[in-house]
Design an enzyme around this catalytic site. Structure first.
Site, PDB file in Angstrom:
ATOM      1  N   CYS A  76       0.856  -1.192   0.000  1.00  0.00           N
ATOM      2  CA  CYS A  76       0.000   0.000   0.000  1.00  0.00           C
ATOM      3  C   CYS A  76       0.890   1.239   0.000  1.00  0.00           C
ATOM      4  CB  CYS A  76      -0.884   0.050   1.253  1.00  0.00           C
ATOM      5  SG  CYS A  76      -2.425  -0.823   1.104  1.00  0.00           S
ATOM      6  N   HIS A  77       0.470   2.237  -0.756  1.00  0.00           N
ATOM      7  CA  HIS A  77       1.194   3.500  -0.760  1.00  0.00           C
ATOM      8  C   HIS A  77       0.888   4.275   0.522  1.00  0.00           C
ATOM      9  CE1 HIS A  77       1.167   2.534  -5.066  1.00  0.00           C
ATOM     10  NE2 HIS A  77       2.229   3.301  -5.149  1.00  0.00           N
ATOM     11  N   GLU A 112      -7.556   2.266   3.430  1.00  0.00           N
ATOM     12  CA  GLU A 112      -7.555   3.142   4.599  1.00  0.00           C
ATOM     13  C   GLU A 112      -8.910   3.099   5.309  1.00  0.00           C
ATOM     14  OE1 GLU A 112      -4.044   3.954   2.382  1.00  0.00           O
ATOM     15  OE2 GLU A 112      -6.099   3.700   1.713  1.00  0.00           O
ATOM     16  N   ASP A 126     -11.120  -4.859  22.609  1.00  0.00           N
ATOM     17  CA  ASP A 126     -10.146  -4.712  23.687  1.00  0.00           C
ATOM     18  C   ASP A 126     -10.727  -3.971  24.884  1.00  0.00           C
ATOM     19  OD1 ASP A 126      -7.464  -4.846  24.868  1.00  0.00           O
ATOM     20  OD2 ASP A 126      -7.465  -2.674  24.546  1.00  0.00           O
TER      21      ASP A 126
END
Length: 157
Positions: A76-77, A112, A126
């Site tokens: 990924c860029h 993203e 979590d």
């Protein structure tokens, strides 16, 4: 079959060269859910979980993750995002996370948006696991994308 752009002529992984592409406005929206017990859902809704405000932490984690996607996902860029938004909705037995990522650039922001959703969901897990360790993360997927050569796309209903 579509050309595999992340492989060179020898079949080796490579980062796609986007240097010759035009910058366009690009937006991607992703979603996912985390199913949980009624007790955990109530604690998250009321900001009463043992670790604190679950959704505030998950929103920040999702935004931070979107910004670091290029470091997390091979090939990924790294992107200079214009905006990332993370939103939550309560269902009967779950919390839905939606993320939107946007920029003006040479490559899309689908990864993203999906990374933001994934990390927000993991953060919810979590933060609430003391109440319910059996929570289930499911349905992480792209809902829509706009911009670039392929134009607009929407997931089938």
């Amino acid at each position: 079959m579509a050309e595999l752009t992340h492989l060179d002529e020898h079949g080796h992984a490579r980062m796609v060269d986007v240097g010759g592409k035009s910058a366009t406005a690009r937006v991607a929206v992703a979603t996912g859910r985390i199913r949980m017990s009624p007790e955990a859902l109530a604690a998250v809704r009321n900001a009463d979980a043992p670790k604190g405000d679950v959704l505030a932490a998950a929103r920040i984690a999702g935004i931070m993750a979107a910004k670091r996607t290029g470091e997390l996902i091979p090939l990924c860029h790294p992107l200079a995002l214009d905006a990332v938004g993370v939103a939550f909705a309560f269902d009967d037995d779950a919390i839905r996370v939606d993320a939107t990522a946007s920029l003006t650039g040479k490559t899309g922001v689908e990864m993203e948006a999906m990374t933001a959703v994934s990390v927000a969901l993991l953060t919810i897990y979590d933060m609430a696991k003391a109440i319910d360790k059996a929570m289930v993360i499911e349905g992480v997927r792209l809902l829509s994308k706009r911009g670039g050569k392929s134009g607009e796309w929407r997931a089938p209903e």
